[in-house]
Structures are given as C-alpha cells and as structure tokens.
Write a protein that holds these residues in place. Structure first.
Motif, PDB file in Angstrom:
ATOM      1  N   ALA A  23      -6.115  -2.391   4.501  1.00 62.40           N
ATOM      2  CA  ALA A  23      -5.412  -2.913   3.338  1.00 62.40           C
ATOM      3  C   ALA A  23      -5.594  -4.420   3.361  1.00 62.40           C
TER       4      ALA A  23
ATOM      5  N   VAL B 231     -12.979   8.175   0.055  1.00 54.91           N
ATOM      6  CA  VAL B 231     -12.379   9.041  -0.961  1.00 54.91           C
ATOM      7  C   VAL B 231     -13.409  10.073  -1.420  1.00 54.91           C
TER       8      VAL B 231
ATOM      9  N   PHE C 138      -9.923   1.963   7.753  1.00 63.10           N
ATOM     10  CA  PHE C 138      -8.825   2.019   6.787  1.00 63.10           C
ATOM     11  C   PHE C 138      -8.215   0.635   6.730  1.00 63.10           C
TER      12      PHE C 138
ATOM     13  N   THR D 119       0.847  -1.204   0.000  1.00 63.92           N
ATOM     14  CA  THR D 119       0.000   0.000   0.000  1.00 63.92           C
ATOM     15  C   THR D 119       0.882   1.255   0.000  1.00 63.92           C
TER      16      THR D 119
ATOM     17  N   LYS E 218     -12.758  -1.353  -5.791  1.00 61.88           N
ATOM     18  CA  LYS E 218     -13.310  -0.210  -5.048  1.00 61.88           C
ATOM     19  C   LYS E 218     -14.818  -0.371  -4.977  1.00 61.88           C
TER      20      LYS E 218
ATOM     21  N   ALA F 272      -7.924  -0.158   0.531  1.00 58.33           N
ATOM     22  CA  ALA F 272      -6.676  -0.447  -0.172  1.00 58.33           C
ATOM     23  C   ALA F 272      -6.754  -1.940  -0.469  1.00 58.33           C
TER      24      ALA F 272
ATOM     25  N   LEU G 143      -6.017  10.902  -3.534  1.00 64.17           N
ATOM     26  CA  LEU G 143      -4.981   9.891  -3.335  1.00 64.17           C
ATOM     27  C   LEU G 143      -3.938   9.963  -4.442  1.00 64.17           C
TER      28      LEU G 143
ATOM     29  N   TYR H   4       0.771   7.273   0.284  1.00 64.48           N
ATOM     30  CA  TYR H   4      -0.208   8.370   0.208  1.00 64.48           C
ATOM     31  C   TYR H   4      -1.562   8.006   0.796  1.00 64.48           C
ATOM     32  N   TYR H   5      -1.845   6.728   0.947  1.00 65.59           N
ATOM     33  CA  TYR H   5      -3.068   6.338   1.666  1.00 65.59           C
ATOM     34  C   TYR H   5      -2.958   6.790   3.126  1.00 65.59           C
ATOM     35  N   HIS H   6      -1.816   6.438   3.725  1.00 60.96           N
ATOM     36  CA  HIS H   6      -1.601   6.822   5.134  1.00 60.96           C
ATOM     37  C   HIS H   6      -1.613   8.339   5.287  1.00 60.96           C
TER      38      HIS H   6
ATOM     39  N   LEU I 100     -11.836   3.440   3.753  1.00 60.39           N
ATOM     40  CA  LEU I 100     -10.768   3.790   2.818  1.00 60.39           C
ATOM     41  C   LEU I 100     -10.189   2.446   2.383  1.00 60.39           C
TER      42      LEU I 100
END
Ligand code: SF4
Lengths: 380, 73
Positions: free
Chosen positions: A151, A310, A149, A78, A299, A180, A317, A81-83, A178
């Motif tokens: 992943a 998002v 969030f 992941t 998604k 991932a 992102l 930029y997600y974090h 969110l």
C-alpha cells in the motif's frame, strides 16, 4: 527513527526550541487579526508524528491553530478486503510467498490479520523493507508464486513499480503485485467537496510532493481558494508551512507554497513520474472512510497485467465482502471528523498491543501516534 | 516508513544501488529514481529507493530566513 541531537548537517539548528519559539511568535502575529481557531489539515502521517512528538500541537492551539490529521496513512486507508484476498491465497494454496511492509501484517480483518493467519504448508509471509527484496525472492525461488502486497502513496509507488520493470527484464514468471496505490490530490478534492469539515488550509505532504512536485495542488488554490504549503518534517519545517498558510489566509491570496525546497523541486521527481506513467494507469479507488473516489488510484496498464495479482489469481476485491462489525471509527479519523480520543475504544479495547483498526496499527496512523505521544497508558 | 531525515551517499555500485550513511549506520538504497546521483550527495530514501537529492543551497536559504526572524523579534 529519531536521530541523535548532535546531528552534523548544514541545517542542524532547525531542531532548536528557539527557532520553534520564533516561528510560533510569527504565526501568532498573523492569527491575532484572524477569526480563530483556524483548522489546518496536515495530510501526512509523518507530519502528525512530528506535531505530537515535538509537543507542538498544544502550543499551536494557544496561537489559534487547530491541526487536524488527514488521510495520509496508506495502511489505514486500504480497505480490509485487500488483506482478506491475500489471506485467502495464503490459506488456500501451498505455493505462495507474500512479501509486504511490516505494518500491513497487523491490520485486523474478519479473517484475522496476515500475522495471525496460518498459511497452508508451503506458503508463507515475509516482511520486507524494500520491494526489491520481493523480486530477489522470486528469482531465488522459481517454484513459488511471489506476491508483493504494497500500500502506498506517490512516495512509495515508483519504487514498487520499479520492481515490475526489473521482473520483466529478468523474465520472471512468478512475480506479481497486489497494488493498493493511492493518490493524494484527488483525495484532497474529495475531502473539500465532501464539505463535512470546514478546513482553512492544508499542510501538504513533503515526500509525496518530492515525487509529484507543486502543480497537482494548484486545483486546491485555484478552484477551491484554499491556501496550502508543502512542508518538511522537522518541527521548524512544519511551522514554516503553517506560517505561510496563515499569511495566505490574511492576504486572501491562496497559493501552493513550497517551504521544503531543499527536497521538493517544483516539477517533482521526473524520473519517478516517468516510471509511473509507463507502467500504471489511473483508476477509481475505494478509500477507507472516504469511499470510492474517481481517478484516485493507480493500477498496472493492460500491457503489464501479467504482473497483476488480481488477474493472475482472479481475485475478487471488494465483492461480497462486508466490513467487519466493529465500533472502530478509523473512517472518521481519516477524514479529520473526529480525534482518535473521541473513539470509545481508544486506549480501552484498542491499544497498540490489541489494535481494533488500522489507525492503531500503522506508524503513520493517527490513533497509534496519539496513543504513543499523549502519555495515555490505559483508561482502566 | 517515511524516513524524514537525509542520509549521505557513500558508495555507488554498477547496478544502480549504493550505500547511504545515517550517522554511522548504513543502508543499501536503489538510485534508479535519481539517475545523476554522486557520492557525497545527501538523499531522502523511502522504502529502499532514493527519491530526492537534498539541495544544500536551498537548505542554507531556509536557515538564513530563520536567522532573519531572530533579528526581527
Ligand atoms: S482508536 Fe482503535 S478502534 Fe478507535 S478509531 Fe482508532 S483504530 Fe479504530
């Protein structure tokens, strides 16, 4: 996580050294007639863990098998930029509750990690074991915006997605994801087509396969003529998978062998697939190390976009974010191009208590596993 | 995160959840992905959700294969 030796299951002797010895002998009988070393990729981080913990890696090398870790660690692949998007929300707003799995919180980014960042008053971070805990928080705290969030690969995606079903049923207006979400078969295709590494065969991830079944790997055997076997997580399970792969190499007939039939049905988990199909849609995804891969992510479908963080928070992102300037070579580790020990930071600046990249953070990360089980304490 | 060993289902609730026993320690799991689960089944649980039921017949078959390997060597 390691269970006691006196485990009373109908398959308890799969842990014994004798079984492993017998299987190694059988593997050697095959590799004796082949050009070695053979490079086999274990796609799953939990397989990497078993191979190290059981001491099988060097023994496999003796019989001509080089095991290479693949991209099978969702936290590792992941992108930062997600974090960073989540950190911005925690710092910028006072009504946010972010729920996530533990190892996600320690990934270092330009903006710090989820664990080091100081949220605005009223916002906070919560580590959960199951995504269901996040829905419960949304239910109990209607004044907060709760974001899960997560992943994950195919193993984790259905459970996380189930929470959207639940939140929709409860008409929760303050819950979103969110996502991932990463898909293994397109990543394998990208690794093979990238051609940077000549791989002779794959050990497919057992629990991803429990969800998707055997069929999605057919492309590897049919289009790329590479052998593979689905394997479980006991040392003997992995050896059984490797034995199948070397037999396929010798016979010149690559296939998708299933050596974990006690858990993986040929068709996978149909119920889980139905949930994914109903709520999610394929999308291009950007993997750390591997880069963007078409149709390799999932998604929320447009009908469920009100549960998409998002959209809810207009997250951008990836745009405008440049990766951290660092010597971390996680990207190459994830592609199997280098071993963790080839990274100049390994064991020096980068250690479990001072991780410089996600591969030293996650329990499934190749660098952390190598560090924990190679007996390396410090190079100082 | 990937708990590789199976646990045994010891109770089921009406809301699709239940307790899974791991050699004495118990965890709450959601069974929505395995709708026909029964108490006494062995399951693989991942991040709070049971994802697969262990097929004991297949487990025994692999065991037999190991025993045959032993005879050969
Ligand atoms: S050892 Fe640390 S710095 Fe090097 S690749 Fe692994 S995580 Fe990155």
């Amino acid at each position: 996580m390691s269970p006691p030796a006196t485990i009373h299951l109908p398959f308890s002797n799969w842990r014994t050294k004798e079984t492993a010895d017998r299987l190694l002998k059988a593997i050697e009988a095959e590799t004796r007639n082949l050009p070695t070393p053979l490079k086999l990729m274990e796609v799953c981080g939990t397989h990497t863990m078993t191979l190290h913990r059981s001491g099988l890696k060097p023994r496999l090398r003796q019989v001509g098998i080089d095991m290479i870790s693949g991209p099978g660690c969702p936290v590792c692949i992941t992108p930062d930029y997600y974090h960073e998007a989540i950190i911005d929300l925690l710092v910028g707003r006072g009504d946010i509750l972010v729920c996530t799995f533990g190892d996600m919180t320690r990934v270092p980014t330009r903006k710090g990690s989820l664990q080091t960042v100081v949220p605005a008053p009223g916002s906070r971070l919560k580590i959960v074991y199951s995504p269901e805990e996040a829905v419960a928080e949304a239910h109990n705290q209607p004044e907060k915006q709760v974001i899960f969030f997560g992943a994950g690969f195919e193993t984790t995606i259905p459970g996380i997605t189930f929470t959207v079903k639940k939140a929709a049923e409860e008409k929760l207006k303050n819950y979103c994801l969110l996502t991932a979400f990463w898909l293994i078969p397109p990543a394998l295709k990208a690794i093979i087509e990238g051609g940077e590494l000549a791989i002779n065969g794959f050990i497919y991830p057992g629990h991803v396969s429990a969800i998707i079944g055997e069929k999605p790997y057919a492309l590897v055997a049919e289009t790329y003529h590479l052998p593979g076997a689905i394997a479980g997580f006991e040392p003997a399970d992995i050896l059984l998978g490797i034995l199948s792969v070397v037999k396929q190499i010798r016979s010149g007939q690559p296939l998708v062998a299933n050596e974990y039939r006690r858990v993986v049905k040929p068709e996978g988990n149909v119920e889980a697939q139905a949930i994914m199909e109903r709520y999610l849609i394929k999308t291009a995804a950007d993997w750390r190390g591997l880069g963007p891969i078409p149709d390799s992510g999932l998604k929320l479908r447009p009908e469920y976009s009100s549960f998409d963080a998002v959209r809810r928070f207009s997250l951008k992102l990836g745009s405008g974010s440049s990766a951290r300037k660092t010597a971390c070579r996680c990207g190459e580790v994830l592609k199997g191009l280098i071993a963790p020990t080839d990274c100049p930071l390994f064991g020096r600046q980068c250690r479990p208590d001072s991780p410089q990249g996600p591969c030293m953070v996650s329990y499934e990360g190749a660098c952390l596993i190598e560090y924990k089980f190679s007996g390396v304490k410090s190079y100082d | 995160m990937c708990l590789a060993i199976p646990g045994k289902v010891i109770s089921l609730n009406d809301n699709g959840t239940g307790q899974v026993d791991y050699l004495g320690s118990q965890v709450l799991a959601n069974f929505s992905l395995l709708p026909d689960i029964k108490v006494g089944d062995w399951v693989i649980v991942h991040a709070g959700f049971a994802i697969s039921r262990l097929d004991q017949k297949e487990a025994r078959r692999t065991l037999k294969l190991f025993q045959e390997l032993e005879k050969q060597s």
